[in-house]
Design a protein around this motif. Structure first.
Motif, PDB file in Angstrom:
ATOM      1  N   ASP A   1       0.824  -1.211   0.000  1.00 16.60           N
ATOM      2  CA  ASP A   1       0.000   0.000   0.000  1.00 16.60           C
ATOM      3  C   ASP A   1       0.858   1.261   0.000  1.00 16.60           C
ATOM      4  N   SER A   2       2.055   1.147   0.577  1.00 14.20           N
ATOM      5  CA  SER A   2       2.922   2.317   0.659  1.00 14.20           C
ATOM      6  C   SER A   2       4.345   1.882   0.976  1.00 14.20           C
TER       7      SER A   2
ATOM      8  N   LYS B   1      -6.172   8.525  -6.205  1.00 14.62           N
ATOM      9  CA  LYS B   1      -7.249   8.159  -7.116  1.00 14.62           C
ATOM     10  C   LYS B   1      -6.819   8.267  -8.562  1.00 14.62           C
ATOM     11  N   ASN B   2      -6.064   9.323  -8.859  1.00 20.92           N
ATOM     12  CA  ASN B   2      -5.664   9.566 -10.243  1.00 20.92           C
ATOM     13  C   ASN B   2      -4.163   9.429 -10.469  1.00 20.92           C
ATOM     14  N   GLY B   3      -3.490   8.652  -9.645  1.00 17.77           N
ATOM     15  CA  GLY B   3      -2.059   8.488  -9.837  1.00 17.77           C
ATOM     16  C   GLY B   3      -1.355   8.082  -8.570  1.00 17.77           C
ATOM     17  N   LEU B   4      -0.274   8.791  -8.253  1.00 21.37           N
ATOM     18  CA  LEU B   4       0.568   8.461  -7.118  1.00 21.37           C
ATOM     19  C   LEU B   4       0.818   9.692  -6.259  1.00 21.37           C
ATOM     20  N   ILE B   5       1.103   9.466  -4.998  1.00 19.70           N
ATOM     21  CA  ILE B   5       1.485  10.537  -4.083  1.00 19.70           C
ATOM     22  C   ILE B   5       2.890  10.246  -3.586  1.00 19.70           C
ATOM     23  N   LEU B   6       3.817  11.189  -3.798  1.00 20.14           N
ATOM     24  CA  LEU B   6       5.190  11.083  -3.331  1.00 20.14           C
ATOM     25  C   LEU B   6       5.400  12.167  -2.291  1.00 20.14           C
ATOM     26  N   GLY B   7       5.441  11.754  -1.031  1.00 19.28           N
ATOM     27  CA  GLY B   7       5.514  12.742   0.038  1.00 19.28           C
ATOM     28  C   GLY B   7       4.255  13.592  -0.007  1.00 19.28           C
ATOM     29  N   ARG B   8       4.406  14.894  -0.198  1.00 21.57           N
ATOM     30  CA  ARG B   8       3.253  15.792  -0.330  1.00 21.57           C
ATOM     31  C   ARG B   8       2.968  16.138  -1.790  1.00 21.57           C
ATOM     32  N   LYS B   9       3.676  15.474  -2.697  1.00 22.12           N
ATOM     33  CA  LYS B   9       3.555  15.786  -4.109  1.00 22.12           C
ATOM     34  C   LYS B   9       2.669  14.753  -4.795  1.00 22.12           C
ATOM     35  N   GLU B  10       1.600  15.182  -5.410  1.00 27.35           N
ATOM     36  CA  GLU B  10       0.719  14.279  -6.151  1.00 27.35           C
ATOM     37  C   GLU B  10       1.111  14.304  -7.622  1.00 27.35           C
ATOM     38  N   VAL B  11       1.294  13.107  -8.166  1.00 28.97           N
ATOM     39  CA  VAL B  11       1.673  12.952  -9.567  1.00 28.97           C
ATOM     40  C   VAL B  11       0.520  12.281 -10.294  1.00 28.97           C
TER      41      VAL B  11
ATOM     42  N   VAL C   1       5.354   7.048  -0.204  1.00 27.34           N
ATOM     43  CA  VAL C   1       4.745   6.883  -1.519  1.00 27.34           C
ATOM     44  C   VAL C   1       3.495   6.035  -1.352  1.00 27.34           C
ATOM     45  N   SER C   2       2.393   6.508  -1.898  1.00 27.13           N
ATOM     46  CA  SER C   2       1.135   5.781  -1.815  1.00 27.13           C
ATOM     47  C   SER C   2       0.331   6.038  -3.085  1.00 27.13           C
TER      48      SER C   2
END
Length: 385
Positions: A41-42, A76-86, A72-73
């Motif tokens: 999950d992360s 809904k629309n991709g990935l989250i790296l730290g506080r950055k949503e990709v 990293v988790s």
């Protein structure tokens, strides 16, 4: 299982090189894709040095910076790296030379692919050069304190096995896992001077049979005679037909014993789909040329019985419970007693045997000739991938 959504799969097929985005550096001649995380999950990532995040399979830069650290988790629309949503489900991360990538505190070379699978779980694949990969393998497979000749033999064997798996995995998402089901790989954190030197001193060297690579299996301790691969898998070639060892008796795994409670065995039988319970007897019916169990029979108090191979029995119990298929088995009140010899599947090079040979002055080439009869040492440039 190597399954992700069709869209992500298309990004991988035909992909043979590192991401060409800024800072990717020189592309290795032979790339290895190693699965280091699956079904999570992360996880925690830390990028120390200038990094670039690319869309997987393209040179489109999504983000870059000097430092990134966090969890990293999946989003809904991709990935989250730290506080950055990709806003992508498959990305490649690369740091510049002398930078560092850490995943769950383990340091890695090369590029990191992060993929959100169709079930929302995460997959991480480390892509790097073949010898860089071997740097992170050898320490986990043999002791870095062993003689250099056995380390060189291990390097040639591991390189051959990796190349074979790369060829077999074309069109798949990764070539090898980082565990005992491929080769144990620990990244840059697992590198040691002696094992790295062994890789460097054998650069480009591989084993071939009839001019081509083959699955150069190896294991910890054979117990006196290596196994015929045909008894375990669909592999029937001269170098893997088995050979006498005679050098591994100093292995701490040469002899072993295990007591398994009857109820634990019955639970494993049930979990494996075998219709026996209230076990009343267990008997070895036959052994093969190497001394390993070919067939055994388990009977219960209801008149039922099941015959299975030694391979299946070991798989059912687990490789750490039944360390090899070379064993005797005794039924005692409430206990199944297993007395065995060796550790591992027994095919190919016996690592403790190779150690014993090196201690007696044998060179790497002589070690490999004993455990892979009929095979020759060649170089990567002479084979077709």
């Amino acid at each position: 299982m190597r399954k992700v959504s069709a869209a992500i799969l298309c990004l991988f097929i035909g992909m043979a090189f590192l991401c060409s985005c800024a800072g990717a550096g020189q592309v290795p001649d032979t790339e290895v894709r190693v699965l280091v995380i699956d079904g999570r999950d992360s996880f925690i990532i830390s990028l120390k040095g200038k990094y670039t995040i690319c869309e997987m399979g393209s040179d489109k830069v999504l983000a870059e910076g000097p430092f990134l650290s966090g969890v990293v988790s999946a989003a809904k629309n991709g990935l989250i790296l730290g506080r950055k949503e990709v806003g992508q489900s498959a990305i490649t991360i690369k740091v510049v030379r002398d930078g560092n990538v850490y995943i769950d505190s383990r340091r890695f070379r090369g590029a990191i692919d992060i993929i959100k699978k169709s079930d929302g779980k995460l997959m991480v694949v480390n892509r790097l050069g073949l010898d860089e990969y071997l740097y992170g393998v050898l320490y986990n497979e043999v002791s870095h304190r062993w003689p250099m000749e056995v380390l060189k033999a291990q390097a040639i064997t591991a390189r051959t096995f990796a190349l074979y798996e790369i060829r077999q995995s074309k069109g798949q998402l990764y070539d090898l896992r980082n565990d005992i089901y491929s080769q144990v790989y620990g990244g840059r954190t697992s590198e040691k001077w002696a094992t790295t030197t062994a890789v460097d001193r054998t650069r480009g060297q591989i084993l071939v049979y009839n001019g081509d690579i083959f699955p150069a299996y190896y294991h910890a301790t054979c117990g006196g005679y290596t196994e015929d691969a045909a008894n375990l898998w669909n592999v029937n070639i001269e170098p893997l037909k088995g050979s006498e060892c005679g050098f591994c008796s100093d292995s701490p795994h040469y002899r072993w014993s295990k007591d398994i409670p009857i109820d634990a065995l019955e639970k494993k039988l049930k979990g494996g789909g075998y219709k026996v319970g209230n076990v009343s007897s267990i008997a070895v019916l036959s052994k093969n040329r190497s001394g390993r169990v070919d067939k055994l029979e388990i009977k219960d108090g209801f008149g039922r019985s099941v015959v299975m191979s030694g391979k299946d029995f070991r798989h059912m119990l687990g490789p750490n419970e039944a360390r090899s298929a070379n064993f005797e088995i005794t039924l005692r009140p409430g206990i199944v007693r297993i007395d065995g010899i060796g550790w591992g599947h027994g095919v190919g090079m016996c690592q403790w045997g190779a150690y014993g040979m090196s201690r007696k002055g044998f060179k790497a080439a002589e070690i490999l000739r004993r455990y892979y009869p009929g095979a020759e040492i060649s170089t990567i440039d002479k084979i077709k991938m």
